[in-house]
Every structure is written in structure tokens, then in C-alpha cells.
Design a protein around this motif. Sequence first.
Motif, mmCIF file in Angstrom:
data_model
loop_
_atom_site.group_PDB
_atom_site.id
_atom_site.type_symbol
_atom_site.label_atom_id
_atom_site.label_comp_id
_atom_site.label_asym_id
_atom_site.label_seq_id
_atom_site.Cartn_x
_atom_site.Cartn_y
_atom_site.Cartn_z
ATOM 1 N N GLU A 209 -9.818 21.738 0.202
ATOM 2 C CA GLU A 209 -8.904 21.823 -0.929
ATOM 3 C C GLU A 209 -7.758 20.821 -0.877
ATOM 4 O O GLU A 209 -6.719 21.044 -1.512
ATOM 5 N N ALA A 210 -7.925 19.745 -0.136
ATOM 6 C CA ALA A 210 -6.865 18.737 -0.068
ATOM 7 C C ALA A 210 -7.484 17.357 0.130
ATOM 8 O O ALA A 210 -8.605 17.222 0.638
ATOM 9 N N ALA A 211 -6.738 16.350 -0.286
ATOM 10 C CA ALA A 211 -7.215 14.972 -0.166
ATOM 11 C C ALA A 211 -6.019 14.043 -0.049
ATOM 12 O O ALA A 211 -4.897 14.394 -0.409
ATOM 13 N N GLU A 212 -6.298 12.852 0.464
ATOM 14 C CA GLU A 212 -5.297 11.804 0.511
ATOM 15 C C GLU A 212 -5.793 10.638 -0.337
ATOM 16 O O GLU A 212 -6.947 10.225 -0.219
ATOM 17 N N VAL A 213 -4.914 10.121 -1.180
ATOM 18 C CA VAL A 213 -5.205 8.940 -1.986
ATOM 19 C C VAL A 213 -4.435 7.775 -1.391
ATOM 20 O O VAL A 213 -3.255 7.907 -1.060
ATOM 21 N N ARG A 214 -5.100 6.653 -1.253
ATOM 22 C CA ARG A 214 -4.443 5.421 -0.805
ATOM 23 C C ARG A 214 -4.671 4.367 -1.878
ATOM 24 O O ARG A 214 -5.791 4.190 -2.361
ATOM 25 N N ASP B 160 -13.313 15.494 -4.467
ATOM 26 C CA ASP B 160 -14.151 15.091 -5.598
ATOM 27 C C ASP B 160 -13.394 15.197 -6.923
ATOM 28 O O ASP B 160 -13.576 14.364 -7.810
ATOM 29 N N VAL B 161 -12.512 16.180 -7.044
ATOM 30 C CA VAL B 161 -11.683 16.297 -8.246
ATOM 31 C C VAL B 161 -10.697 15.132 -8.312
ATOM 32 O O VAL B 161 -10.526 14.500 -9.352
ATOM 33 N N VAL B 162 -10.057 14.849 -7.189
ATOM 34 C CA VAL B 162 -9.098 13.739 -7.121
ATOM 35 C C VAL B 162 -9.792 12.438 -7.527
ATOM 36 O O VAL B 162 -9.275 11.667 -8.329
ATOM 37 N N TRP B 163 -10.969 12.192 -6.981
ATOM 38 C CA TRP B 163 -11.714 10.979 -7.301
ATOM 39 C C TRP B 163 -12.004 10.883 -8.799
ATOM 40 O O TRP B 163 -11.795 9.849 -9.429
ATOM 41 N N HIS B 164 -12.516 11.971 -9.360
ATOM 42 C CA HIS B 164 -12.892 11.963 -10.774
ATOM 43 C C HIS B 164 -11.682 11.672 -11.665
ATOM 44 O O HIS B 164 -11.774 10.881 -12.616
ATOM 45 N N VAL B 165 -10.558 12.284 -11.373
ATOM 46 C CA VAL B 165 -9.360 12.082 -12.184
ATOM 47 C C VAL B 165 -8.788 10.681 -11.958
ATOM 48 O O VAL B 165 -8.372 10.007 -12.898
ATOM 49 N N LEU B 166 -8.784 10.226 -10.717
ATOM 50 C CA LEU B 166 -8.240 8.904 -10.378
ATOM 51 C C LEU B 166 -8.989 7.784 -11.096
ATOM 52 O O LEU B 166 -8.385 6.805 -11.527
ATOM 53 N N THR B 167 -10.289 7.932 -11.237
ATOM 54 C CA THR B 167 -11.110 6.876 -11.828
ATOM 55 C C THR B 167 -11.415 7.108 -13.303
ATOM 56 O O THR B 167 -12.290 6.448 -13.862
ATOM 57 N N ASP B 168 -10.692 8.014 -13.923
ATOM 58 C CA ASP B 168 -10.739 8.175 -15.378
ATOM 59 C C ASP B 168 -9.726 7.171 -15.920
ATOM 60 O O ASP B 168 -8.551 7.477 -16.097
ATOM 61 N N TRP B 169 -10.183 5.943 -16.136
ATOM 62 C CA TRP B 169 -9.281 4.830 -16.432
ATOM 63 C C TRP B 169 -8.358 5.090 -17.613
ATOM 64 O O TRP B 169 -7.137 4.914 -17.481
ATOM 65 N N PRO B 170 -8.848 5.504 -18.788
ATOM 66 C CA PRO B 170 -7.925 5.738 -19.898
ATOM 67 C C PRO B 170 -6.892 6.830 -19.601
ATOM 68 O O PRO B 170 -5.760 6.759 -20.074
ATOM 69 N N ALA B 171 -7.257 7.828 -18.811
ATOM 70 C CA ALA B 171 -6.323 8.916 -18.480
ATOM 71 C C ALA B 171 -5.211 8.442 -17.551
ATOM 72 O O ALA B 171 -4.197 9.135 -17.406
ATOM 73 N N GLN B 172 -5.367 7.280 -16.934
ATOM 74 C CA GLN B 172 -4.290 6.772 -16.076
ATOM 75 C C GLN B 172 -3.006 6.577 -16.873
ATOM 76 O O GLN B 172 -1.913 6.625 -16.312
ATOM 77 N N ALA C 163 0.842 -1.194 0.000
ATOM 78 C CA ALA C 163 0.000 0.000 0.000
ATOM 79 C C ALA C 163 0.877 1.244 0.000
ATOM 80 O O ALA C 163 1.961 1.254 0.592
ATOM 81 N N VAL C 164 0.390 2.270 -0.689
ATOM 82 C CA VAL C 164 1.044 3.576 -0.689
ATOM 83 C C VAL C 164 -0.042 4.636 -0.579
ATOM 84 O O VAL C 164 -1.197 4.397 -0.940
ATOM 85 N N SER C 165 0.314 5.793 -0.060
ATOM 86 C CA SER C 165 -0.644 6.889 0.008
ATOM 87 C C SER C 165 0.078 8.202 -0.269
ATOM 88 O O SER C 165 1.304 8.292 -0.155
ATOM 89 N N ARG C 166 -0.705 9.207 -0.625
ATOM 90 C CA ARG C 166 -0.147 10.512 -0.961
ATOM 91 C C ARG C 166 -1.204 11.582 -0.732
ATOM 92 O O ARG C 166 -2.359 11.401 -1.082
ATOM 93 N N ARG C 167 -0.779 12.698 -0.162
ATOM 94 C CA ARG C 167 -1.653 13.860 -0.003
ATOM 95 C C ARG C 167 -1.534 14.751 -1.222
ATOM 96 O O ARG C 167 -0.446 14.911 -1.762
ATOM 97 N N LEU C 168 -2.662 15.312 -1.618
ATOM 98 C CA LEU C 168 -2.703 16.187 -2.788
ATOM 99 C C LEU C 168 -3.396 17.491 -2.435
ATOM 100 O O LEU C 168 -4.344 17.500 -1.644
ATOM 101 N N ALA C 169 -2.958 18.563 -3.059
ATOM 102 C CA ALA C 169 -3.581 19.874 -2.868
ATOM 103 C C ALA C 169 -4.673 20.049 -3.918
ATOM 104 O O ALA C 169 -4.547 20.840 -4.852
ATOM 105 N N ALA C 170 -5.729 19.270 -3.766
ATOM 106 C CA ALA C 170 -6.878 19.329 -4.671
ATOM 107 C C ALA C 170 -8.088 18.780 -3.924
ATOM 108 O O ALA C 170 -7.941 17.905 -3.067
#
Length: 150
Positions: free
Chosen positions: A101-106, A16-28, A6-13
Motif C-alpha cells: 500500500e505504499a510507493a516511492e516516485v522518483r 500500480d495505482v501510482v504508476w497509472h495516475v503518474l502516466t496519465d499525461w493529460p491529468a498531470q 532529481a526529487v522523490s516522494r513516498r506515497l500511501a498508495a
Amino acid sequence: MSADVAVSRRLAAPADVVWHVLTDWPAQSAWMPLTRVRVLGLGDGREVGARLEAWTGVGRAGFLDTMVVTAWEPPRRCEVLHTGRLVRGPGVFSVRAIGAEAAEVRWEEQLDLPLGAAGRAGWPVVRPAVRFGLGVALRRFAAYVQRLPR
């Protein structure tokens, strides 16, 4: 035998934006090193039962990672089941808001180790490389999200 990483990272976004971009599969493909992702079938892959495939490698040297979305809880959690020959087992993306304005992705993977006893013996050597690769991907993801217009 399964192996967890497992890895995690904090983002300055915003989360809901992080989620939308993360789950845009082709954009990965823009942030996941040496990987092209596509949705199989109709739709955008943002639902339980969606089928995905990711090719990781250079040219013909690499491997195909096939997946099925098994849980979909926007904007917090997505689970997939890796069903390929080499990569098998559950994986999870989760997003946690840290203020407006911030989120953590795991990113978690519970891999069913291939190659029997050889896979089990090699995991302690391979695990740091897998963790490093996931960490590089999340750093690239963070930079990608930060560059998007808002």
C-alpha cells in the motif's frame, strides 16, 4: 553541458495505482503547477514513440516542452526525451513499491542547459528553483493520488 536534478516522494498508495495516475499525461495538469499536458496523435501516450507536449506558464507567458517517450517499463519506469527549444534532454519517472500500500516516485531530469555560457553560469542559481518546482509538483501529485477513490 547537462545538469541533473532529481526529487522523490513516498506515497500511501499501491505502486500500480501510482504508476497509472503518474502516466496519465493529460491529468498531470491537475497536479503539475501552471502546466497543461497533452498527447499528440492517437492513443494515450503510454508507449515508446508517443509524443507529448506540455505548456508551462500563464496565458501566453511561458514555454512549450515537447517530448517523446523513449522507454516504457510499466509499472516501474518511463523515460522521455525533451526536444523543445528551452527544455532538452532525458527525463525519467520511476515508481518503486514499498509494501502493498505504499510507493516511492522518483523524478529525474538531465537537462541540456540552454544559452551556452550564460546557461552554465546561471545553473547554480536556477537549480534550486527547478528542484523546488519539481518537489512542489510531487507534493501536489501525492495529494492528488490520495484523493482518488479506490
